[in-house]
Design a protein around this motif. Structure first.
Motif, PDB file in Angstrom:
ATOM      1  N   ILE A  50       0.835  -1.206   0.000  1.00 30.80           N
ATOM      2  CA  ILE A  50       0.000   0.000   0.000  1.00 30.80           C
ATOM      3  C   ILE A  50       0.871   1.258   0.000  1.00 30.80           C
ATOM      4  N   GLU A  51       1.947   1.237   0.761  1.00 35.49           N
ATOM      5  CA  GLU A  51       2.837   2.404   0.833  1.00 35.49           C
ATOM      6  C   GLU A  51       3.511   2.689  -0.505  1.00 35.49           C
ATOM      7  N   LEU A  52       3.734   1.665  -1.318  1.00 39.91           N
ATOM      8  CA  LEU A  52       4.408   1.830  -2.605  1.00 39.91           C
ATOM      9  C   LEU A  52       3.494   2.344  -3.717  1.00 39.91           C
ATOM     10  N   LEU A  53       2.203   2.162  -3.562  1.00 40.16           N
ATOM     11  CA  LEU A  53       1.270   2.432  -4.660  1.00 40.16           C
ATOM     12  C   LEU A  53       1.265   3.871  -5.181  1.00 40.16           C
ATOM     13  N   PRO A  54       1.237   4.896  -4.336  1.00 35.92           N
ATOM     14  CA  PRO A  54       1.230   6.258  -4.892  1.00 35.92           C
ATOM     15  C   PRO A  54       2.461   6.550  -5.759  1.00 35.92           C
ATOM     16  N   GLY A  55       3.612   6.089  -5.326  1.00 39.14           N
ATOM     17  CA  GLY A  55       4.829   6.300  -6.112  1.00 39.14           C
ATOM     18  C   GLY A  55       4.811   5.548  -7.427  1.00 39.14           C
ATOM     19  N   ARG A  56       4.296   4.332  -7.411  1.00 38.17           N
ATOM     20  CA  ARG A  56       4.175   3.547  -8.647  1.00 38.17           C
ATOM     21  C   ARG A  56       3.251   4.232  -9.636  1.00 38.17           C
ATOM     22  N   MET A  57       2.107   4.678  -9.120  1.00 41.80           N
ATOM     23  CA  MET A  57       1.130   5.333  -9.991  1.00 41.80           C
ATOM     24  C   MET A  57       1.729   6.592 -10.611  1.00 41.80           C
ATOM     25  N   LYS A  58       2.415   7.369  -9.803  1.00 43.42           N
ATOM     26  CA  LYS A  58       3.029   8.601 -10.291  1.00 43.42           C
ATOM     27  C   LYS A  58       4.112   8.301 -11.328  1.00 43.42           C
ATOM     28  N   ALA A  59       4.966   7.317 -11.031  1.00 41.98           N
ATOM     29  CA  ALA A  59       6.050   6.960 -11.952  1.00 41.98           C
ATOM     30  C   ALA A  59       5.519   6.465 -13.288  1.00 41.98           C
ATOM     31  N   ALA A  60       4.356   5.789 -13.263  1.00 40.07           N
ATOM     32  CA  ALA A  60       3.749   5.266 -14.479  1.00 40.07           C
ATOM     33  C   ALA A  60       2.941   6.319 -15.222  1.00 40.07           C
ATOM     34  N   GLY A  61       2.737   7.484 -14.590  1.00 39.47           N
ATOM     35  CA  GLY A  61       1.956   8.547 -15.220  1.00 39.47           C
ATOM     36  C   GLY A  61       0.458   8.369 -15.067  1.00 39.47           C
ATOM     37  N   PHE A  62       0.046   7.549 -14.088  1.00 36.58           N
ATOM     38  CA  PHE A  62      -1.374   7.342 -13.840  1.00 36.58           C
ATOM     39  C   PHE A  62      -1.832   8.243 -12.718  1.00 36.58           C
TER      40      PHE A  62
END
Length: 69
Positions: A50-62
């Motif tokens: 859960i802690e990783l999700l915002p960064g993943r979404m941002k890095a992917a451009g979502f």
């Protein structure tokens, strides 16, 4: 004190589309392996994801779509 597995809800928002480019779900940001194994993960493992999700979404451009069907 540990958090029970049931208390960490799935981040799924019903927008289940895995991006081949990014390798994550465009709705929640999880990887396929995480989605498939979610129920078997410990509370600590779920919280870590859960802690990783915002960064993943941002890095992917979502854009986060929390609360949007």
């Amino acid at each position: 004190m540990t958090t029970s597995t049931a208390s960490i809800e799935s981040p799924c928002i019903g927008v289940c589309a895995v991006s081949g480019r990014a390798g994550i779900c465009e709705g929640c940001g999880r990887k396929l392996k995480e989605i498939a194994g979610w129920r078997g993960l410990s509370a600590e493992e779920r919280a870590g994801i859960i802690e990783l999700l915002p960064g993943r979404m941002k890095a992917a451009g979502f854009s986060p779509r929390r609360g949007q069907p």
